[in-house]
Design a protein around this motif. Sequence first.
Motif, PDB file in Angstrom:
ATOM      1  N   THR A  59     -35.233 -27.002 -71.217  1.00  0.00           N
ATOM      2  CA  THR A  59     -35.017 -28.405 -70.871  1.00  0.00           C
ATOM      3  C   THR A  59     -34.223 -28.542 -69.578  1.00  0.00           C
ATOM      4  N   LYS A  60     -34.215 -29.736 -69.061  1.00  0.00           N
ATOM      5  CA  LYS A  60     -33.401 -30.056 -67.885  1.00  0.00           C
ATOM      6  C   LYS A  60     -31.921 -29.812 -68.198  1.00  0.00           C
ATOM      7  N   ASP A  61     -31.500 -30.169 -69.407  1.00  0.00           N
ATOM      8  CA  ASP A  61     -30.109 -29.939 -69.801  1.00  0.00           C
ATOM      9  C   ASP A  61     -29.758 -28.460 -69.794  1.00  0.00           C
ATOM     10  N   ASP A  62     -30.714 -27.604 -70.142  1.00  0.00           N
ATOM     11  CA  ASP A  62     -30.480 -26.153 -70.093  1.00  0.00           C
ATOM     12  C   ASP A  62     -30.251 -25.697 -68.644  1.00  0.00           C
ATOM     13  N   LEU A  63     -31.014 -26.258 -67.722  1.00  0.00           N
ATOM     14  CA  LEU A  63     -30.814 -25.946 -66.299  1.00  0.00           C
ATOM     15  C   LEU A  63     -29.430 -26.399 -65.841  1.00  0.00           C
ATOM     16  N   ILE A  64     -29.061 -27.610 -66.228  1.00  0.00           N
ATOM     17  CA  ILE A  64     -27.752 -28.144 -65.836  1.00  0.00           C
ATOM     18  C   ILE A  64     -26.634 -27.287 -66.406  1.00  0.00           C
ATOM     19  N   GLU A  65     -26.778 -26.893 -67.661  1.00  0.00           N
ATOM     20  CA  GLU A  65     -25.742 -26.053 -68.279  1.00  0.00           C
ATOM     21  C   GLU A  65     -25.618 -24.711 -67.562  1.00  0.00           C
ATOM     22  N   ALA A  66     -26.739 -24.114 -67.188  1.00  0.00           N
ATOM     23  CA  ALA A  66     -26.700 -22.827 -66.480  1.00  0.00           C
ATOM     24  C   ALA A  66     -26.011 -22.979 -65.124  1.00  0.00           C
ATOM     25  N   ALA A  67     -26.313 -24.059 -64.424  1.00  0.00           N
ATOM     26  CA  ALA A  67     -25.677 -24.289 -63.125  1.00  0.00           C
ATOM     27  C   ALA A  67     -24.181 -24.558 -63.288  1.00  0.00           C
ATOM     28  N   LEU A  68     -23.812 -25.334 -64.298  1.00  0.00           N
ATOM     29  CA  LEU A  68     -22.392 -25.618 -64.536  1.00  0.00           C
ATOM     30  C   LEU A  68     -21.652 -24.342 -64.927  1.00  0.00           C
ATOM     31  N   ARG A  69     -22.247 -23.542 -65.793  1.00  0.00           N
ATOM     32  CA  ARG A  69     -21.610 -22.275 -66.195  1.00  0.00           C
ATOM     33  C   ARG A  69     -21.391 -21.385 -64.963  1.00  0.00           C
ATOM     34  N   ARG A  70     -22.392 -21.316 -64.106  1.00  0.00           N
ATOM     35  CA  ARG A  70     -22.296 -20.510 -62.885  1.00  0.00           C
ATOM     36  C   ARG A  70     -21.177 -21.043 -61.987  1.00  0.00           C
ATOM     37  N   SER A  71     -21.117 -22.348 -61.860  1.00  0.00           N
ATOM     38  CA  SER A  71     -20.094 -22.990 -61.037  1.00  0.00           C
ATOM     39  C   SER A  71     -18.690 -22.725 -61.592  1.00  0.00           C
ATOM     40  N   VAL A  72     -18.523 -22.870 -62.897  1.00  0.00           N
ATOM     41  CA  VAL A  72     -17.218 -22.657 -63.519  1.00  0.00           C
ATOM     42  C   VAL A  72     -16.815 -21.185 -63.415  1.00  0.00           C
ATOM     43  N   ASP A  73     -17.742 -20.273 -63.600  1.00  0.00           N
ATOM     44  CA  ASP A  73     -17.421 -18.845 -63.466  1.00  0.00           C
ATOM     45  C   ASP A  73     -16.983 -18.511 -62.041  1.00  0.00           C
ATOM     46  N   ARG A  74     -17.658 -19.085 -61.062  1.00  0.00           N
ATOM     47  CA  ARG A  74     -17.285 -18.873 -59.656  1.00  0.00           C
ATOM     48  C   ARG A  74     -15.896 -19.452 -59.385  1.00  0.00           C
ATOM     49  N   TYR A  75     -15.639 -20.641 -59.937  1.00  0.00           N
ATOM     50  CA  TYR A  75     -14.334 -21.289 -59.782  1.00  0.00           C
ATOM     51  C   TYR A  75     -13.229 -20.437 -60.401  1.00  0.00           C
ATOM     52  N   ALA A  76     -13.491 -19.852 -61.562  1.00  0.00           N
ATOM     53  CA  ALA A  76     -12.503 -18.992 -62.222  1.00  0.00           C
ATOM     54  C   ALA A  76     -12.157 -17.798 -61.332  1.00  0.00           C
ATOM     55  N   ALA A  77     -13.167 -17.180 -60.748  1.00  0.00           N
ATOM     56  CA  ALA A  77     -12.933 -16.029 -59.868  1.00  0.00           C
ATOM     57  C   ALA A  77     -12.155 -16.452 -58.622  1.00  0.00           C
ATOM     58  N   ASP A  78     -12.509 -17.608 -58.051  1.00  0.00           N
ATOM     59  CA  ASP A  78     -11.798 -18.107 -56.865  1.00  0.00           C
ATOM     60  C   ASP A  78     -10.328 -18.383 -57.176  1.00  0.00           C
ATOM     61  N   ALA A 123     -21.260 -33.945 -67.917  1.00  0.00           N
ATOM     62  CA  ALA A 123     -20.736 -33.818 -69.279  1.00  0.00           C
ATOM     63  C   ALA A 123     -20.442 -35.183 -69.912  1.00  0.00           C
ATOM     64  N   LEU A 124     -20.335 -36.228 -69.108  1.00  0.00           N
ATOM     65  CA  LEU A 124     -20.126 -37.569 -69.654  1.00  0.00           C
ATOM     66  C   LEU A 124     -21.242 -37.956 -70.611  1.00  0.00           C
ATOM     67  N   ARG A 125     -22.469 -37.615 -70.263  1.00  0.00           N
ATOM     68  CA  ARG A 125     -23.639 -38.008 -71.044  1.00  0.00           C
ATOM     69  C   ARG A 125     -24.243 -36.860 -71.844  1.00  0.00           C
ATOM     70  N   ARG A 126     -23.723 -35.657 -71.632  1.00  0.00           N
ATOM     71  CA  ARG A 126     -24.284 -34.481 -72.298  1.00  0.00           C
ATOM     72  C   ARG A 126     -23.169 -33.738 -73.028  1.00  0.00           C
ATOM     73  N   PRO A 127     -22.942 -34.085 -74.289  1.00  0.00           N
ATOM     74  CA  PRO A 127     -21.830 -33.470 -75.039  1.00  0.00           C
ATOM     75  C   PRO A 127     -21.849 -31.946 -75.061  1.00  0.00           C
ATOM     76  N   ALA A 128     -23.017 -31.336 -74.957  1.00  0.00           N
ATOM     77  CA  ALA A 128     -23.092 -29.874 -74.975  1.00  0.00           C
ATOM     78  C   ALA A 128     -22.376 -29.251 -73.777  1.00  0.00           C
ATOM     79  N   LEU A 129     -22.161 -30.031 -72.736  1.00  0.00           N
ATOM     80  CA  LEU A 129     -21.501 -29.523 -71.527  1.00  0.00           C
ATOM     81  C   LEU A 129     -19.983 -29.680 -71.563  1.00  0.00           C
ATOM     82  N   ARG A 130     -19.480 -30.383 -72.538  1.00  0.00           N
ATOM     83  CA  ARG A 130     -18.050 -30.721 -72.541  1.00  0.00           C
ATOM     84  C   ARG A 130     -17.140 -29.509 -72.632  1.00  0.00           C
ATOM     85  N   ALA A 131     -17.548 -28.480 -73.343  1.00  0.00           N
ATOM     86  CA  ALA A 131     -16.714 -27.274 -73.426  1.00  0.00           C
ATOM     87  C   ALA A 131     -16.566 -26.629 -72.052  1.00  0.00           C
TER      88      ALA A 131
END
Length: 194
Positions: A59-78, A123-131
């Motif tokens: 789904t589109k939400d799966d794509l968004i979650e993958a991009a957000l996870r990638r972004s957060v992981d990069r942010y953690a390393a930075d 994440a406002l509209r997609r509760p699965a992204l809130r974590a």
Amino acid sequence: MTADQQAPRRRRDPQRRIEEIAAATERVIAARGVEGLTHRAVAEEAGVPLGATTYHFATKDDLIEAALRRSVDRYAADLEQWVAQRPELTREQLTVLLTDVLMGCFGPERDQRTVELELYLAALRRPALRALADRDIELTVGALLSYVDRTTAEAAAAAMTGLTLRGLAGSTPPARGEVEAVMRRVFAPAGAAP
């Protein structure tokens, strides 16, 4: 050439393909926003068949979650690298350095920060992204805990998010003096005169 002599078939690396698709998702969001994200656009951007995107991300939400996870992981390393390079800072040094970071959001890093903020706001509209959104904020707070107490770190994280949103969504980003004044107020010792 016999069957035994044929060149070995190239093996596909599914994890590499997933990373390519997630990276392409970020680029599509940078260009079109979350609402302009489609499997077809990601497939074109990644240079993969449409079926590859839907196979790995139904789904589109799966794509968004993958991009957000990638972004957060990069942010953690930075953040980890940023703190490691600055093991001790005074509140004044922290104010100036974080102002530098925030001003970069409105300049050379604008596109990347816009993507990160769009993903965060998804994440406002997609509760699965809130974590993942929670992890993003906790990473900022955790990094700031190297220098200040939890309440101050949480206030600074909230101020930084707000300043970034204001700077990216508004017609004019805040001036350096405004950003520095807000951060200085956040880091002012308890009981200090405003």
